[in-house]
Design an enzyme around this catalytic site. Structure first.
Site, PDB file in Angstrom:
ATOM      1  CE  LYS A 157      -1.686   1.578   3.941  1.00 43.34           C
ATOM      2  NZ  LYS A 157      -0.816   2.343   4.827  1.00 43.34           N
ATOM      3  CG  ASP A 185      -5.091  -3.987   4.784  1.00 40.91           C
ATOM      4  OD1 ASP A 185      -4.568  -4.099   5.916  1.00 40.91           O
ATOM      5  OD2 ASP A 185      -6.003  -3.187   4.553  1.00 40.91           O
ATOM      6  CG  HIS A 186       0.317  -4.307   8.046  1.00 40.40           C
ATOM      7  ND1 HIS A 186       0.027  -3.022   7.699  1.00 40.40           N
ATOM      8  CD2 HIS A 186       0.419  -4.309   9.391  1.00 40.40           C
ATOM      9  CE1 HIS A 186      -0.043  -2.283   8.795  1.00 40.40           C
ATOM     10  NE2 HIS A 186       0.200  -3.032   9.839  1.00 40.40           N
ATOM     11  CD  GLU A 241      -0.537   4.237  14.053  1.00 38.27           C
ATOM     12  OE1 GLU A 241       0.544   3.662  13.942  1.00 38.27           O
ATOM     13  OE2 GLU A 241      -1.006   5.001  13.195  1.00 38.27           O
ATOM     14  CG  ASP A 265      -1.363   5.956   6.716  1.00 43.66           C
ATOM     15  OD1 ASP A 265      -0.782   5.210   5.917  1.00 43.66           O
ATOM     16  OD2 ASP A 265      -0.998   6.091   7.903  1.00 43.66           O
ATOM     17  CG  HIS A 303      -4.807  -0.729   7.958  1.00 43.82           C
ATOM     18  ND1 HIS A 303      -4.300  -1.599   7.032  1.00 43.82           N
ATOM     19  CD2 HIS A 303      -3.802   0.144   8.207  1.00 43.82           C
ATOM     20  CE1 HIS A 303      -3.056  -1.265   6.736  1.00 43.82           C
ATOM     21  NE2 HIS A 303      -2.732  -0.209   7.432  1.00 43.82           N
ATOM     22  CE  LYS A 349       0.545   8.019  11.450  1.00 37.88           C
ATOM     23  NZ  LYS A 349       0.842   6.608  11.705  1.00 37.88           N
TER      24      LYS A 349
END
Ligand code: BG6
Length: 486
Positions: A150, A179-180, A218, A237, A242, A332
């Site tokens: 991505k 997509d991890h 995060e 992002d 996700h 974040k």
């Protein structure tokens, strides 16, 4: 993997962070576990000058620093000789011809190849074109698969264009879009929770569920990634991929089978059922904000309006979910690193017990994706030695207790292995990516057109107060880190 031919893994962008931090530690761990075939070679391709030895030393450092397992020199000594390096550009035909010759001389006629795009997205099309021109993607003598990191596009138009470009050279079944999050154990466990147990599925609908919350918080800020992140922001992002992927796994219908086509069909159906928002609805149902201090981060435009936090209220227009809000949030520099999905059930229809005349705390199922992986089930119990006083209690499952502290592998291990075995279930299909962008585009367009000042939030908080309002107006509250309501 099992046609017996040697396998080559060619990593473009091999001198970058992803290769050193994730890809090589994951491949090395698969090798230690005996999950890779004997005849395997890893070819790093990149712009930086490295000899094979220097490249291996650079990767060894990465494994020591970033892998979650103990480094054993003798194991590395077994694995490292399989790694070689080729210096080259991403837009130079000669360099790709050199790569092709090197591959041919190692394979001696036939071999399987996985090409991994760990480069900035701008060069994906050029790499794929040149691989095509040098006939490195033709499946004459072994399979050819391409893994694409991505971001896959920055909006619907660019994602479509990228799909069109790569489809000129590749069949869809050769493409593995990463997509991890789908490689995470706890994310795969969403479907197991739902479909390997009989107790949840009968309740998993608008009759019993009040709302769903998906939080990906995060603690880190933009760190050294400002060049990529500034201008992109949290919705592109994190949400397009996700968070929407998590929503599809919670909301999808039981697939006909566990294969890639059946699973991905169901996910696309969910994405297609999410109600698209017009500008007024975007302003009503979304919140965006930036953490204080973001503008002073290195590499960030001092006038940037890039959001680092967003909360979005989605509606899914189908029989199962009509009227059940899905609240998604991510940001974040928040209080903690934490990803969780909360399924909040409806209150019992009849309040039977004394002291519960107005309200009983609803049941909650919390899927803790990270960092304390597990599942919690909150329900009401009678406080002992009272007439009928109720209190919420938890049944908890922690992976660390049941499977051991080191049971959960790095998500890239599974994704790399699945690519080698040809299982695309945990990768996103062209239509899936495009449908997701179709939902995100109007949000970004409305925000860009809206000149109101961007909300701000304190680093270390749970985000802007405006995100609380998104739920308060519906008489609801976000759950906190332990799944409870504040
Ligand atoms: C990446 C984003 O896809 O996911 C990053 O680009 C983010 O900005 C990361 O930090 C979060 O992943 P994880 O696995 O740490 O939750």
């Amino acid at each position: 993997m099992n046609n017996g031919l040697p396998i080559s893994i060619i990593i473009f962008g091999a001198s970058g962070d992803l290769t050193q931090r994730k890809l090589i530690p994951s491949l090395f761990n698969l090798c230690r576990k005996g999950r890779l075939p004997k005849q395997i070679r890893v070819i790093g391709y990149g712009g930086t000058e490295f000899s094979d030895e220097q490249f291996r030393a650079h990767l060894e450092e990465g494994v020591k620093q970033f892998a979650s397992f103990e480094f054993k020199p003798e194991q590395w000594a077994d694995f490292a000789p399989n790694i070689v390096y080729i210096q080259g550009k991403y837009d130079k035909l000669d360099d790709f011809e050199r790569l092709s010759e090197a591959m041919g001389s190692w394979e001696k006629g036939a071999g399987n190849r996985m090409y991994y795009m760990a480069t900035p997205p701008g060069v994906f099309p050029s790499i794929i074109d040149l691989l095509g021109l040098t006939e490195q993607l033709t499946e004459r003598s072994g399979w050819r698969r391409v893994v694409i990191e991505k971001p896959f596009g920055t909006d619907l138009a660019s994602a479509r264009q990228l799909n069109e470009q790569i489809h000129k050279t590749l069949q869809e079944n050769q493409i593995y879009r990463i997509d991890h999050y789908l490689g995470k154990e706890t994310v795969q466990n969403i479907l197991v929770t739902r479909f390997a147990n009989t107790i949840f599925e009968p309740l998993w609908n608008r009759n019993y569920i009040d709302h769903v919350e998906i939080t990906v918080a995060e603690q880190v800020g933009v760190e050294h990634r400002a060049r990529f992140y500034d201008g992109i922001g949290v919705v592109r992002d994190m949400f397009q991929n996700h968070l929407l992927q998590l929503a599809t796994l919670v909301a999808m219908e039981p697939p006909a089978s566990f294969d890639a086509t059946a699973l991905r069909n169901e996910k696309v159906k969910v994405l297609s059922s999410i109600r698209p928002m017009n500008a007024d609805e975007v302003l009503q149902n979304t919140v965006r904000a930036q953490y204080k201090g973001y503008l002073e981060e290195e590499g960030v435009d001092p006038a940037s309006t890039t959001p680092t936090y967003a909360a979005v209220h989605l509606q899914i227009d189908n029989w199962r979910w009509q009227g059940v809000p899905f609240y998604l949030r991510s940001g974040k520099k928040l209080k903690e690193k934490l990803s969780q999905i909360t399924i909040e059930f409806k209150e019992p229809p009849h309040l039977l017990f004394p002291n519960t005349k107005e309200h009983i705390t609803p049941n909650m199922l919390v899927l803790y994706l990270q960092p304390d992986e597990g599942v919690h089930w909150r329900f009401e119990a009678k406080v002992p030695d009272t007439i009928a006083q109720l209190r919420s209690v938890d049944m908890e499952f922690h992976y660390a207790d049941s499977f051991g502290k080191t049971a959960i592998p790095e998500s890239y291990e599974r994704l790399l292995l699945d690519t080698l075995t040809g299982d695309a279930s945990l990768f996103t299909r062209a239509d899936e990516v495009e449908t997701a962008w179709g939902l995100i585009d109007p949000i970004i367009a409305t925000w860009d057109a809206n000149k109101q000042p961007l909300a701000q939030y304190e680093p270390g908080s749970w985000g802007p107060t405006q995100a609380d309002d998104l739920l308060t107006r519906d008489n609801r509250k976000w759950s906190t880190w332990d799944g409870r309501k504040e």
